[in-house]
Design a protein around this motif. Sequence first.
Motif, PDB file in Angstrom:
ATOM      1  N   GLY A   1       0.815  -1.224   0.000  1.00 12.30           N
ATOM      2  CA  GLY A   1       0.000   0.000   0.000  1.00 12.30           C
ATOM      3  C   GLY A   1       0.839   1.261   0.000  1.00 12.30           C
ATOM      4  O   GLY A   1       2.060   1.237  -0.223  1.00 12.30           O
ATOM      5  N   GLY A   2       0.165   2.370   0.277  1.00 11.87           N
ATOM      6  CA  GLY A   2       0.817   3.670   0.226  1.00 11.87           C
ATOM      7  C   GLY A   2       1.936   3.817   1.248  1.00 11.87           C
ATOM      8  O   GLY A   2       3.005   4.352   0.940  1.00 11.87           O
ATOM      9  N   THR A   3       1.692   3.347   2.450  1.00  8.55           N
ATOM     10  CA  THR A   3       2.688   3.507   3.518  1.00  8.55           C
ATOM     11  C   THR A   3       3.995   2.811   3.146  1.00  8.55           C
ATOM     12  O   THR A   3       5.085   3.392   3.269  1.00  8.55           O
ATOM     13  CB  THR A   3       2.127   2.950   4.845  1.00  8.55           C
ATOM     14  OG1 THR A   3       0.944   3.690   5.168  1.00  8.55           O
ATOM     15  CG2 THR A   3       3.134   3.073   5.975  1.00  8.55           C
TER      16      THR A   3
ATOM     17  N   ASP B   1       5.797   4.599   0.206  1.00  9.50           N
ATOM     18  CA  ASP B   1       6.485   5.825   0.647  1.00  9.50           C
ATOM     19  C   ASP B   1       7.765   5.493   1.412  1.00  9.50           C
ATOM     20  O   ASP B   1       8.824   6.089   1.173  1.00  9.50           O
ATOM     21  CB  ASP B   1       5.561   6.663   1.541  1.00  9.50           C
ATOM     22  CG  ASP B   1       4.442   7.341   0.749  1.00  9.50           C
ATOM     23  OD1 ASP B   1       4.559   7.430  -0.486  1.00  9.50           O
ATOM     24  OD2 ASP B   1       3.457   7.783   1.370  1.00  9.50           O
TER      25      ASP B   1
ATOM     26  N   HIS C   1       1.918  13.205   4.101  1.00  9.32           N
ATOM     27  CA  HIS C   1       1.314  12.188   4.970  1.00  9.32           C
ATOM     28  C   HIS C   1       2.401  11.673   5.924  1.00  9.32           C
ATOM     29  O   HIS C   1       3.587  11.713   5.603  1.00  9.32           O
ATOM     30  CB  HIS C   1       0.807  11.043   4.087  1.00  9.32           C
ATOM     31  CG  HIS C   1      -0.010  10.027   4.807  1.00  9.32           C
ATOM     32  ND1 HIS C   1       0.545   8.934   5.440  1.00  9.32           N
ATOM     33  CD2 HIS C   1      -1.345   9.931   4.986  1.00  9.32           C
ATOM     34  CE1 HIS C   1      -0.425   8.210   5.980  1.00  9.32           C
ATOM     35  NE2 HIS C   1      -1.580   8.792   5.720  1.00  9.32           N
TER      36      HIS C   1
ATOM     37  N   MET D   1       4.156  15.415  -2.231  1.00 12.92           N
ATOM     38  CA  MET D   1       2.941  14.665  -2.566  1.00 12.92           C
ATOM     39  C   MET D   1       2.211  15.263  -3.766  1.00 12.92           C
ATOM     40  O   MET D   1       2.287  16.468  -4.016  1.00 12.92           O
ATOM     41  CB  MET D   1       2.017  14.580  -1.352  1.00 12.92           C
ATOM     42  CG  MET D   1       1.349  15.866  -0.983  1.00 12.92           C
ATOM     43  SD  MET D   1       0.744  15.925   0.740  1.00 12.92           S
ATOM     44  CE  MET D   1       0.054  14.334   1.022  1.00 12.92           C
TER      45      MET D   1
ATOM     46  N   ASN E   1      -3.958  15.013   1.286  1.00 11.51           N
ATOM     47  CA  ASN E   1      -5.094  14.204   1.748  1.00 11.51           C
ATOM     48  C   ASN E   1      -6.015  14.937   2.709  1.00 11.51           C
ATOM     49  O   ASN E   1      -7.137  14.507   2.934  1.00 11.51           O
ATOM     50  CB  ASN E   1      -4.595  12.912   2.414  1.00 11.51           C
ATOM     51  CG  ASN E   1      -3.523  13.153   3.437  1.00 11.51           C
ATOM     52  OD1 ASN E   1      -2.489  13.728   3.141  1.00 11.51           O
ATOM     53  ND2 ASN E   1      -3.761  12.733   4.659  1.00 11.51           N
TER      54      ASN E   1
ATOM     55  N   ASP F   1       4.151  11.119  -3.598  1.00 11.13           N
ATOM     56  CA  ASP F   1       3.134  10.285  -2.970  1.00 11.13           C
ATOM     57  C   ASP F   1       1.819  10.659  -3.672  1.00 11.13           C
ATOM     58  O   ASP F   1       1.230  11.701  -3.383  1.00 11.13           O
ATOM     59  CB  ASP F   1       3.092  10.611  -1.474  1.00 11.13           C
ATOM     60  CG  ASP F   1       1.914   9.945  -0.760  1.00 11.13           C
ATOM     61  OD1 ASP F   1       0.992   9.448  -1.437  1.00 11.13           O
ATOM     62  OD2 ASP F   1       1.917   9.939   0.483  1.00 11.13           O
TER      63      ASP F   1
ATOM     64  N   VAL G   1      -0.964   8.885  -3.647  1.00 11.87           N
ATOM     65  CA  VAL G   1      -2.007   8.007  -3.101  1.00 11.87           C
ATOM     66  C   VAL G   1      -3.408   8.594  -3.299  1.00 11.87           C
ATOM     67  O   VAL G   1      -4.353   7.872  -3.596  1.00 11.87           O
ATOM     68  CB  VAL G   1      -1.704   7.713  -1.607  1.00 11.87           C
ATOM     69  CG1 VAL G   1      -2.904   7.120  -0.893  1.00 11.87           C
ATOM     70  CG2 VAL G   1      -0.506   6.775  -1.507  1.00 11.87           C
ATOM     71  N   GLN G   2      -3.558   9.909  -3.145  1.00 14.76           N
ATOM     72  CA  GLN G   2      -4.892  10.513  -3.274  1.00 14.76           C
ATOM     73  C   GLN G   2      -5.240  10.824  -4.734  1.00 14.76           C
ATOM     74  O   GLN G   2      -6.387  11.141  -5.026  1.00 14.76           O
ATOM     75  CB  GLN G   2      -4.974  11.811  -2.457  1.00 14.76           C
ATOM     76  CG  GLN G   2      -4.926  11.606  -0.959  1.00 14.76           C
ATOM     77  CD  GLN G   2      -6.195  10.942  -0.406  1.00 14.76           C
ATOM     78  OE1 GLN G   2      -7.262  10.977  -1.016  1.00 14.76           O
ATOM     79  NE2 GLN G   2      -6.087  10.316   0.754  1.00 14.76           N
TER      80      GLN G   2
ATOM     81  N   SER H   1      -1.987   3.545  -3.755  1.00 18.19           N
ATOM     82  CA  SER H   1      -2.648   2.611  -2.848  1.00 18.19           C
ATOM     83  C   SER H   1      -4.037   2.280  -3.384  1.00 18.19           C
ATOM     84  O   SER H   1      -4.835   3.185  -3.661  1.00 18.19           O
ATOM     85  CB  SER H   1      -2.766   3.279  -1.469  1.00 18.19           C
ATOM     86  OG  SER H   1      -3.469   2.445  -0.593  1.00 18.19           O
TER      87      SER H   1
ATOM     88  N   HIS I   1      -6.827   1.010  -2.143  1.00 15.70           N
ATOM     89  CA  HIS I   1      -8.101   1.261  -1.456  1.00 15.70           C
ATOM     90  C   HIS I   1      -8.584   2.703  -1.584  1.00 15.70           C
ATOM     91  O   HIS I   1      -9.692   3.035  -1.162  1.00 15.70           O
ATOM     92  CB  HIS I   1      -8.044   0.807   0.008  1.00 15.70           C
ATOM     93  CG  HIS I   1      -7.248   1.669   0.931  1.00 15.70           C
ATOM     94  ND1 HIS I   1      -7.840   2.550   1.797  1.00 15.70           N
ATOM     95  CD2 HIS I   1      -5.916   1.783   1.134  1.00 15.70           C
ATOM     96  CE1 HIS I   1      -6.901   3.156   2.511  1.00 15.70           C
ATOM     97  NE2 HIS I   1      -5.718   2.707   2.122  1.00 15.70           N
ATOM     98  N   LYS I   2      -7.745   3.560  -2.183  1.00 14.93           N
ATOM     99  CA  LYS I   2      -8.191   4.943  -2.423  1.00 14.93           C
ATOM    100  C   LYS I   2      -8.887   5.069  -3.772  1.00 14.93           C
ATOM    101  O   LYS I   2      -9.450   6.111  -4.081  1.00 14.93           O
ATOM    102  CB  LYS I   2      -7.004   5.907  -2.381  1.00 14.93           C
ATOM    103  CG  LYS I   2      -6.146   5.809  -1.130  1.00 14.93           C
ATOM    104  CD  LYS I   2      -6.816   6.349   0.099  1.00 14.93           C
ATOM    105  CE  LYS I   2      -5.819   6.355   1.262  1.00 14.93           C
ATOM    106  NZ  LYS I   2      -6.359   6.891   2.476  1.00 14.93           N
TER     107      LYS I   2
ATOM    108  N   CYS J   1      -6.198   9.775   9.468  1.00 17.76           N
ATOM    109  CA  CYS J   1      -5.148   9.016  10.137  1.00 17.76           C
ATOM    110  C   CYS J   1      -4.861   9.626  11.501  1.00 17.76           C
ATOM    111  O   CYS J   1      -4.158   9.054  12.307  1.00 17.76           O
ATOM    112  CB  CYS J   1      -3.896   9.013   9.291  1.00 17.76           C
ATOM    113  SG  CYS J   1      -4.238   8.532   7.596  1.00 17.76           S
TER     114      CYS J   1
HETATM  115  N1  PLP Z   1      -0.232   8.837   1.555  1.00 15.25           N
HETATM  116  C1  PLP Z   1      -1.377   9.541   1.528  1.00 15.25           C
HETATM  117  C2  PLP Z   1      -1.405  10.887   0.887  1.00 15.25           C
HETATM  118  C3  PLP Z   1      -2.548   9.018   2.119  1.00 15.25           C
HETATM  119  O1  PLP Z   1      -3.679   9.727   2.092  1.00 15.25           O
HETATM  120  C4  PLP Z   1      -2.477   7.735   2.720  1.00 15.25           C
HETATM  121  C5  PLP Z   1      -3.665   7.188   3.415  1.00 15.25           C
HETATM  122  O2  PLP Z   1      -4.500   7.894   3.952  1.00 15.25           O
HETATM  123  C6  PLP Z   1      -1.257   7.040   2.689  1.00 15.25           C
HETATM  124  C7  PLP Z   1      -0.158   7.627   2.107  1.00 15.25           C
HETATM  125  C8  PLP Z   1      -1.135   5.674   3.293  1.00 15.25           C
HETATM  126  O3  PLP Z   1      -1.672   4.707   2.399  1.00 15.25           O
HETATM  127  P1  PLP Z   1      -2.087   3.266   2.920  1.00 15.25           P
HETATM  128  O4  PLP Z   1      -3.339   3.411   3.686  1.00 15.25           O
HETATM  129  O5  PLP Z   1      -2.285   2.465   1.655  1.00 15.25           O
HETATM  130  O6  PLP Z   1      -0.946   2.737   3.708  1.00 15.25           O
END
Ligand code: PLP
Length: 388
Positions: A82-84, A87, A111, A158, A162, A187, A189-190, A210, A212-213, A335
């Motif tokens: 995923g995103g975390t 990154d 993030h 980013m 987010n 990043d 992700v959004q 990621s 799930h977004k 978060c």
């Molecule tokens: N980066 C951004 C900008 C996010 O909004 C999020 C999740 O809210 C993440 C990273 C983390 O992604 P993940 O939930 O897939 O670990």
Amino acid sequence: MKDAHFSSEDAMKRHIYADNAATTKLDKVAFEAMVPWLTDEFGNASQPYSFAREPKKALAEARETVAKCINALPEEIFFTSGGTESDNWAIKGTAFSDPTHKATITSLIEHHAVLHACEAIERLGYPVSYLSPTTRGVITPEILDSTITDNTRLVSVMFANNEIGSIQPIQDLCAIAHSHGALFHTDAVQAVGHIPIDVKELKVDMLSSSAHKFNGPKGIGFLFVRKGTSIVPYMDGGAQERGGRAGTENVAAIVGMAQALKFNCETMEENRQKVLRLEKQLLEKLKALGVKFIRNGERPLLPGLLSLSFPDQDGETILHRMDLKGISISTGSACDSQKTAISHVLQAIKLNDEYAQGTIRVSLGKYNTEDDVDYIAMSLVNILRYKT
Ligand code: PLP
């Protein structure tokens, strides 16, 4: 919607999900594509026998689908959790590949997956600078220009924030990084699946995403790594992902992610138009009802993401009252929902306390309706005006 008052029965009956920046509903096409890989075709894609042939093929096809959606090469896509993780890999994997400990530059509105990864490399002796955004939440080329030097190894900014939805001038920031010989990570992700992304045009070296977004499953994502980028693995172990990311591949999730991304890219413009109509409806309704608020961020903004600040209110209280009415929204950052302090993003844009304390994030998605928006607006008015 004539009446500003709803009974608790109303709230019991409905659930309105307006926190699409936190996560999204799984698309049916993604779910259906995943099923075979969770049932009969459960083989380990890395095994040499014939039962691994189909999962292996599914991985290759998913990689190609994902790559096409962002105009990358399939071999530049690495599946992650995923995103975390993406990154963390981008920040740590490029730092640990550099024995000279050159500097990293990031921004104060990233993030925590980026911010905490940067703090971790700082503790190991890799210098990091944190850029302050404008009060509208933008990292301008001038801001980066004032800090970058030829001793910078990586710039990580980013794509879209987010919490407030501000979209950053990625192409310009990337050009500045490259002119100083630095790598550029974003990043995204959004952004992925919601706004067009072309890594060839942007010229970014790494991009996190990621599933799930964008209506894919949770716990899966990818890191785009441009061919030839100097980066070491973050997850040590087996030789999966061409030796780049160890761990048995989650074939079902990867296939689901690819289908969700393809579907969202194919329907991107109609989804965008729909959520833009909904956000306009919400803003107009609030104004018509005489609600005093500001919308944070500067255009271009992520479609559907509204960071709204109400003077002399408390975001946490609004969130809980909305929850009692069956509406899911968030305060500053999802978060951060365990903390009541003003989020790091609102602090970075220097929003004054009077407004910052009363900030909520409503993030509308393609599954929201006009009725949802009416109910959100009326509920907000009741909460702000009558504390009910
Ligand atoms: N980066 C951004 C900008 C996010 O909004 C999020 C999740 O809210 C993440 C990273 C983390 O992604 P993940 O939930 O897939 O670990």
